[in-house]
Design an enzyme around this catalytic site. Structure first.
Site, PDB file in Angstrom:
ATOM      1  N   ALA A  11       1.371  -2.221 -14.131  1.00  0.00           N
ATOM      2  CA  ALA A  11       0.445  -2.926 -14.959  1.00  0.00           C
ATOM      3  C   ALA A  11       0.775  -2.465 -16.656  1.00  0.00           C
ATOM      4  CB  ALA A  11      -0.852  -2.971 -14.875  1.00  0.00           C
ATOM      5  N   PRO A  66     -10.216  -8.754 -15.994  1.00  0.00           N
ATOM      6  CA  PRO A  66     -11.230  -7.933 -15.134  1.00  0.00           C
ATOM      7  C   PRO A  66     -11.322  -8.636 -13.711  1.00  0.00           C
ATOM      8  CG  PRO A  66     -12.086  -8.532 -17.223  1.00  0.00           C
ATOM      9  CD  PRO A  66     -10.588  -9.085 -16.996  1.00  0.00           C
ATOM     10  N   GLY A 119      -5.141   0.138  -9.310  1.00  0.00           N
ATOM     11  CA  GLY A 119      -4.818  -0.130  -7.722  1.00  0.00           C
ATOM     12  C   GLY A 119      -5.272   1.083  -6.738  1.00  0.00           C
ATOM     13  N   GLU A 120      -5.041   2.089  -7.144  1.00  0.00           N
ATOM     14  CA  GLU A 120      -5.441   3.295  -6.024  1.00  0.00           C
ATOM     15  C   GLU A 120      -6.672   3.980  -6.355  1.00  0.00           C
ATOM     16  OE1 GLU A 120      -0.929   4.624  -6.997  1.00  0.00           O
ATOM     17  OE2 GLU A 120      -1.520   4.915  -5.036  1.00  0.00           O
ATOM     18  N   PHE A 159       0.689  -1.119   0.163  1.00  0.00           N
ATOM     19  CA  PHE A 159       0.008  -0.002  -0.046  1.00  0.00           C
ATOM     20  C   PHE A 159       0.886   1.393  -0.003  1.00  0.00           C
ATOM     21  CE2 PHE A 159      -2.189  -3.281   2.438  1.00  0.00           C
ATOM     22  CZ  PHE A 159      -3.077  -3.678   1.234  1.00  0.00           C
ATOM     23  N   GLY A 199       0.170  -8.776  -4.590  1.00  0.00           N
ATOM     24  CA  GLY A 199      -1.255  -9.200  -4.605  1.00  0.00           C
ATOM     25  C   GLY A 199      -2.190  -8.721  -5.507  1.00  0.00           C
TER      26      GLY A 199
END
Ligand SMILES: Cc1cc2nc3c(=O)[nH]c(=O)nc-3n(C[C@H](O)[C@H](O)[C@H](O)COP(=O)(O)OP(=O)(O)OC[C@H]3O[C@@H](n4cnc5c(N)ncnc54)[C@H](O)[C@@H]3O)c2cc1C
Ligand code: SF4
Lengths: 327, 764
Positions: free
Chosen positions: B517, B658, B730-731, B247, B474
């Site tokens: 990514a 997805p 992610g964020e 994180f 993760g």
């Protein structure tokens, strides 16, 4: 954590003898004790493991009441069919406590003996003043972070809240603790901090809790445990109420009422003033709300925990009214 | 638009393997069975254990450290203090700025926060080290500390001019506006609280250092270790195959790493050091506490005329952390006049750090609460007011959006949520004792772009191997890179093995800012394309190939087999072809760096963030977008808030997988629920110390706190944002959740809570 020796007790008597020695502590599920050892609060020389003792995990329930062995697991008691039907508040207090993993490890005896969550108590490296840990050293909580501290039963020496749920339900229904042959009311087993907050229970070195006994009653049968907290699960109570009620034949007039508070006091807190105010009355929301305010008579806050004084009576009232609805 | 429910993995199987398919995490089985070995699980011969000793005061100087008792304790190998630890060199920061030429000591003499590392004990066993650490006696000369932003001594702080964003004449337009609102919004210190605490195993062999450490950035951390210990970059190897959550907190080499690696060097033995959970609250920084005032001037139709925004975040006494609070404020809505400025205030805290959507997260709490307040003042539906003020281009950069599916997100979310049925008045929806509230808020996160490198090999058995020093904490890197290579080469994803988390592999930049990514799919695609070209080239041109006689100018590779485009002629497996031409592998390296890049450029790109491409570079402004629709139930007696329904529509561009994207969005939303209702570092103001420094007292949501969450993808491929069309994932999900909840709480109760978290005493 420092070195200690480990001893597996082979009989209750052996456990008593071993536990009587200075520096010895009983080990049950370990969910409180190992945690406190890691924090540097518990520093046992000897751990006396009682988890292998036979017969101490029995749960016997009859018309007259329930006897629960000290080694019965929280999870087992919560799920026990007869406890659920005859003592719903006991089952509810247990399944709303801690997490499933902890309930599978933790015992009823250990549960009664759990220590406060006061952050100052739990951090000796940073906070040397704590009368509960070191008598006479002062209280770091007073003037500090107090959001979780008690508003009832406090003293100048200590304002630590007793965090257990089960014991709150037990005091409501006049349960007794069995220390071998000695019996003592749960209400008397827990001590007010007064000037000796280090002494929390009426238990002597070498005594072992063997069982708790809860008398059966109509109020216990119609009972509930309402727990209000910041997080929906895996969290101690901001305020909770164990309530049992028995109505007269009319189904509306209160014959017997039991009320105890959790999360707000230095020990499991029986609210007899609320009981007295409502016994003989017809259950209605206004009356219940007014009487519930008596639950926090004499409460003293330390700033951030003020909300508990507002919250606790509302929790009591909701629990009583909820039981009334099912009449 | 596709609507995916929480449980939908029905497409697992062949279809799932392609890029865009719902392939389950390929690292899942290893993690579930315990086979996945995390960094600090390395069992090395001769391993010694280090335990940190931390300051118990927030400000002052270490007067003396008495180590006599600790040194005499059983099993103790050494006690490190500022006087006994070896001297290191100061390393450059993450921009690669050349450091001052001065020594660096990871153990402090000058104390600037409670919980600072002052000493460490190394022993034969972990228990011995713990016991001895408790015997180290540190005495201090204490000085007054600045507790937090509200401390009288804190002052106004340092203006950060680089954060200033202004156009038009915002104060004048505000003064002239018929409708004016002004409110202050505060967020507390929050913590990343990853399941896996920080720690490492360090081993020296001569002047070569190997560090097994959970890392969001192997090459960046290797650089720091190399500079600290003055060894060549190539001599440091970072290994981090699995990470138990970061994180943002695991991107940099931190002082505890320097302590462990120093101890290993001094002892000549490998050393393991793992922080206790308590230490994770002070050993590195969580999200800085923030304060914002948002002032909006609007006309009576709710059209914004002016936004004046002032922000403050805390930083440490000697470190600098800027949490960009005007980041969302300046781009979410069209406004002719705007002013945002920010100060940073020094307090006695560990230097704050990156935590999921740093900047955008608190920024959105301010502006997305404020526009909701405006909606009630002018009597316009909170969704409608957002559409009226929709920014058709980037209001700050004055450039076209690359793609902005926010209108689509509002429409899709509102439809699924049933927003049209909302009764506008606060306190107008209830169910028994529960007041029900519906809130909406938008979120955004910039598309951060950088360059990446990957190696792709086609092996003798026809399988494909991908190597990169990027990581998977993760989010699914293993899985989507397998899908990328599979699709590009033409093999099933099951036949691709992805190797990550070793700095000896092809280099990669930081895994942060939701960039990995986009960067890595591009690099793998490039390397895999060149491996495929080699393969086809061999098949066509090698005289031993069965395709040689065909005189084709191209061939088709699919499902691991090679054939001609028209389907005539031979059909052989990749393995058969390699065998026939006598090759045991094909290997290609691909990177997305500009063609003329030097070795120095490459080093800088992978070990610093200085070469990241601005999201407003060129003609476009690139962002991901989302809209959250949230229902809360507030018990009117108890003040407890429960989130009972979440529908979020998100635009992350093209989704490579997805299932994994949804999982990350949901993770962000869950973290946002925690931020809104539970999370707060609680400070003892007398000691300047966080007292709820454990996971029983620092509350993060449990399953029981989380309702069914529905996420809807409204993205379209964005060719300006990444090679394959994806934007950040992610964020994004966390941004806007807290204001959506605060807005729903207002709708439920009529009370506006502007200080997070929204705990029961604020509503009772
Ligand atoms: C994260 C967390 C959350 C929790 N949440 C809750 C909650 O919400 N509500 C709640 O009620 N509790 C909660 N608990 C407390 C938990 O219920 C207790 O830790 C548990 O019941 C203790 O039982 P044990 O068998 O593990 O005791 P141990 O840890 O083994 O022992 C605890 C103490 O009791 C003594 N002891 C044990 N058995 C006996 C005996 N037979 N006779 C005399 N002394 C004995 C031990 O010497 C020790 O001092 C939580 C605990 C944790 C760690
Ligand atoms: S409240 Fe009690 S337990 Fe807490 S610091 Fe004070 S004396 Fe210790």
């Amino acid at each position: 954590m420092r070195d200690f020796s480990y001893l597996r007790a082979t009989s209750t008597d052996a456990a008593r003898q071993a536990a009587a020695l200075p520096g010895a502590m009983l080990l049950a599920g370990g969910t409180t004790l190992i945690d406190l050892a890691k924090c540097g609060v518990a520093e046992p020389d000897t751990l006396v493991d009682i988890t292998h003792l036979k017969g101490l995990d029995r749960i016997d329930v009859s018309e007259r009441g329930a006897t629960i062995g000290a080694l019965a697991k929280m999870g087992h008691v919560a799920d026990h069919a007869d406890i659920k039907s005859r003592f719903p508040a006991i089952s509810e207090a247990l399944w709303q406590a801690a997490s499933a993993q902890i309930r599978n490890m933790a015992t009823i005896g250990g549960n009664l003996m759990q220590r406060t969550r006061c952050p100052y108590f739990r951090d000796p490296a940073n906070f040397s003043a704590c009368n509960k840990r070191v008598p006479g050293s002062g209280c770091s909580a007073i003037g500090g972070v107090t959001r979780g501290h008690a508003v009832l039963g406090t003293s100048d020496a200590c304002i630590a809240m007793y965090p257990g749920d089960l014991a709150t339900a037990l005091v409501a229904f006049d349960a007794t603790v069995h220390l071998g042959d000695r019996r003592i009311l749960v209400d008397d087993f827990f001590l007010l901090p007064g000037t000796t907050p280090d002494r929390e229970h009426a238990i002597e070195p070498g005594e072992v809790i063997t069982a708790i006994e809860i008398p059966g009653s109509a109020a216990a049968r119609r009972s509930t445990y309402l727990k209000i907290r910041d997080r929906q699960s895996y969290e101690f109570a901001a305020a909770s109420a164990a309530v049992g009620i028995e109505f007269e034949a009319d189904g509306r007039t209160i014959r017997d009422l039991r009320v105890a508070l959790g999360g707000v006091a230095t020990k499991p807190w029986r609210a007899r003033a609320v009981e007295a105010a409502l016994k003989g009355k017809v259950l209605d929301p206004e009356t219940v709300r007014a009487a519930s305010l008596l639950a926090v008579e004499g409460a003293v806050d330390h700033g951030a925990n003020h909300y508990k004084i507002e919250l606790a009576p509302r929790v009591v009232a909701r629990a009583i009214l909820k039981l009334g609805e099912t009449a | 638009m596709t609507v995916h429910t929480r449980h939908g993995d029905a497409l697992d199987g062949a279809l799932a393997q392609a890029l865009g398919g719902r392939l389950s995490r390929v690292d899942g089985p290893a993690k579930i069975t315990g086979a996945a070995k995390y960094a600090v699980e390395q069992q090395l011969e001769g391993l010694a254990y280090a335990v940190l000793v931390e300051s118990t005061i927030a400000s002052g100087k270490v007067r003396a450290i008495d180590t006599v008792q600790a040194e005499a304790a059983p099993g103790v190998l050494q006690v490190l203090t500022p006087d006994t630890i070896i001297s290191l060199r100061t390393a450059s920061d993450w921009f690669g700025t050349p450091p001052p030429d001065k020594p660096y000591c990871p153990l402090a003499r000058d104390i600037t926060f409670s919980g600072q590392h002052v000493a460490a004990v190394v022993a034969e066993t972990f228990e011995q080290a713990v016991a001895a650490a408790a015997l180290v006696k540190v005495s201090y000369d204490e000085t007054p500390s600045i507790v937090d932003l509200s401390d009288g001594k804190a002052g106004d702080g340092i203006p950060i001019d680089a954060m200033t964003k202004e156009w038009g004449d915002a104060p004048a337009a505000f003064a002239a506006a018929p409708v004016r609102i002004c409110a202050a919004y505060n967020t507390p210190r929050e913590y990343q609280a990853p399941m896996e605490p920080h720690g490492l195993v360090a081993r020296w062999e001569g002047d070569h250092l190997t560090v097994w450490e959970p890392s969001q950035w192997l090459d960046g951390m290797a650089r720091t270790y190399a500079e600290w210990f003055e060894v060549p970059f190539e001599n440091v190897r970072l290994v981090s195959p699995y990470i138990g959550g970061g994180f943002g907190s695991k991107a940099l080499a931190l002082s505890h790493g320097a302590v462990a690696a120093s101890a290993a060097k001094m002892l000549g033995r490998p050393v393991k050091l793992v922080m206790t959970r308590q230490q994770t609250f002070t050993g590195y920084g969580g999200r800085a506490a923030t304060r914002q005032t948002v002032t909006i001037g609007a006309d009576r139709d709710g059209m914004i005329q002016s936004i004046v925004h002032r922000g403050v975040n805390e930083t440490s006494i000697d470190g600098m952390w800027v949490e960009p609070l005007g980041s969302v404020t300046s781009i979410m809505y069209a406004t002719p006049n705007f002013s945002s400025r920010q100060n940073v205030v020094r307090v006695n805290s560990v230097v704050p750090g990156a935590m999921r959507a740093p900047g955008e997260n608190p920024s959105a709490f301010g502006i997305e609460s404020a526009i909701d307040e405006l909606a009630y003042v002018v009597g316009i539906d909170p969704l409608e007011i957002r559409l009226r003020n929709y920014a058709e281009q980037d209001p700050h950069a004055k450039k076209a959006w690359s793609t902005r599916q926010l209108r689509e997100a509002f429409a899709a979310g509102a439809e699924r949520f049933g927003w049209a049925r909302r009764s506008p008045e606060p306190r107008s929806m209830r169910d028994g004792n529960q007041l029900i509230g519906w809130g909406v808020a938008a979120g955004t996160y910039p598309v951060r772009r950088a360059y990446g490198e990957a190696v792709v090999r086609i092996l003798a058995d026809g399988s494909v191997e991908v190597e990169s020093s990027s990581i998977d904490m993760g989010q699914g890197t293993y899985t989507i890179l397998a899908q990328t290579a599979a699709e590009t080469v033409g093999v099933p994803a099951d036949d691709v093995v992805v190797k990550l988390g070793d700095s000896r592999f092809a280099r990669a930049g930081v895994s942060g800012g939701s960039r990995l990514a986009g960067v890595m799919t591009g690099a793998v695609h490039k390397a895999a394309t060149s491996a495929l070209d080699q393969l086809v080239g061999l098949a066509i041109s090698d005289p031993r190939s069965p395709f040689h006689a065909l005189q084709a100018n191209t061939l088709v590779v699919a499902k691991g087999r090679i054939g001609s485009p028209r389907g005539d002629g031979p059909d052989v497996s990749i393995a058969e072809l390699l065998k026939s031409v006598g090759r045991d592998r094909i290997e290609a390296t691909g990177d997305t760096m500009p063609a003329n890049s030097t070795a120095e450029d490459r080093y800088k790109n992978y070990t610093t963030i200085a070469m990241a491409l601005p999201h407003t570079e060129g003609d476009y402004s690139r962002y991901s977008w989302c809209a959250h629709f949230i229902e809360v139930r507030v018990d009117e007696d108890f003040g407890t808030v429960r989130v009972s329904r979440v529908v979020s529509a998100l635009d992350s561009g093209r989704l490579y997988n997805p299932k994994l994207a949804e999982s990350q969005w949901k993770g962000g939303i869950i973290m946002g629920i925690g931020q809104a209702l539970l999370e707060e570092g609680i400070m003892d103001r007398r000691h300047g110390r966080i007292v709820n420094n454990n996971l029983a007292d620092y509350l993060v949501p449990t399953n029981a706190d989380i309702p069914d969450i529905e996420v809807i993808s409204v993205g379209i491929p964005d060719p300006h944002s990444s090679a394959l069309g994806g934007k950040g994932v992610g964020e994004l999900g966390i941004v806007g959740v807290a204001p959506a909840i605060a807005n729903a709480v207002f709708h439920a109760t009529g009370k506006r809570v502007r200080d997070l978290p929204i705990t029961l005493e604020k509503l009772i």
